[in-house]
Write a protein that holds these residues in place. Structure first.
Motif, PDB file in Angstrom:
ATOM      1  N   SER A   1       8.130   4.034  -1.626  1.00  0.00           N
ATOM      2  CA  SER A   1       8.939   5.036  -1.145  1.00  0.00           C
ATOM      3  C   SER A   1       9.910   5.331  -2.159  1.00  0.00           C
ATOM      4  CB  SER A   1       9.821   4.385   0.178  1.00  0.00           C
ATOM      5  OG  SER A   1       8.905   4.248   1.273  1.00  0.00           O
TER       6      SER A   1
ATOM      7  N   ASP B   1       0.768  -1.324  -0.047  1.00  0.00           N
ATOM      8  CA  ASP B   1       0.128  -0.075  -0.055  1.00  0.00           C
ATOM      9  C   ASP B   1       0.839   1.127  -0.048  1.00  0.00           C
ATOM     10  OD1 ASP B   1       1.027  -0.052   2.511  1.00  0.00           O
ATOM     11  OD2 ASP B   1      -1.059   0.185   3.472  1.00  0.00           O
ATOM     12  N   ARG B   2       2.158   1.171  -0.130  1.00  0.00           N
ATOM     13  CA  ARG B   2       3.225   2.423  -0.136  1.00  0.00           C
ATOM     14  C   ARG B   2       4.255   1.995  -1.035  1.00  0.00           C
ATOM     15  NH1 ARG B   2       4.031   4.656   5.068  1.00  0.00           N
ATOM     16  NH2 ARG B   2       2.121   3.448   5.782  1.00  0.00           N
TER      17      ARG B   2
ATOM     18  N   GLU C   1       7.013   9.508   0.068  1.00  0.00           N
ATOM     19  CA  GLU C   1       6.088   8.188   0.198  1.00  0.00           C
ATOM     20  C   GLU C   1       5.022   8.465  -0.377  1.00  0.00           C
ATOM     21  OE1 GLU C   1       6.610   5.144   3.575  1.00  0.00           O
ATOM     22  OE2 GLU C   1       5.906   7.172   4.116  1.00  0.00           O
TER      23      GLU C   1
ATOM     24  N   LEU D   1       1.139   6.751  -0.644  1.00  0.00           N
ATOM     25  CA  LEU D   1       0.354   5.747  -0.128  1.00  0.00           C
ATOM     26  C   LEU D   1      -0.673   5.499  -1.232  1.00  0.00           C
ATOM     27  CD1 LEU D   1       0.073   7.604   3.426  1.00  0.00           C
ATOM     28  CD2 LEU D   1       1.729   5.894   2.594  1.00  0.00           C
TER      29      LEU D   1
END
Length: 125
Positions: free
Chosen positions: A27, A24-25, A82, A84
């Motif tokens: 970076s 779900d993320r 990041e 999301l």
């Protein structure tokens, strides 16, 4: 990848990163490729603009140090962004495009091109 505010042709093509349903993320670490020249200062970026190609599948939001904009001023310490992602109920895939507008102008007075990259996100119902 930009060098001197212009797209670097050696990074042509379109390498693809993809997030699965369980991730779900994403970076991203941004660095300067060289130390600033005298009087140049840090690279300033405005808040990122996130666009989902399928907003009915994926919603994306920015988090981290660059979520509201900031500075990229080191060749060794990353400025972090990041992204999301949230699946919103419909199965499918969406490309998420990230644009970081670069604030300022080069020594010739030309506006810098924004930093742009994208990744794919998969969702299941």
């Amino acid at each position: 990848v930009l060098r001197g505010g212009k797209a670097d042709p050696s990074w042509g093509g379109h390498p693809t990163a993809s997030l699965t349903c369980l991730q779900d993320r994403a970076s991203f670490a941004l660095f300067r490729h060289s130390q600033p020249r005298p009087g140049e200062g840090a690279l300033r970026v405005a808040a990122p603009v996130l666009v989902s190609s399928r907003p009915d599948v994926v919603r994306a939001t920015a988090a981290g140090a660059l979520a509201g904009g900031g500075f990229v001023d080191s060749t060794s310490i990353a400025a972090e962004l990041e992204v999301l992602t949230e699946c919103v109920g419909v199965a499918g895939a969406s490309d998420v495009e990230v644009t970081l507008p670069v604030v300022g102008r080069d020594s010739a007075g030309n506006a810098y091109a924004p930093l742009k990259f994208s990744f794919a996100k998969q969702c299941s119902a």
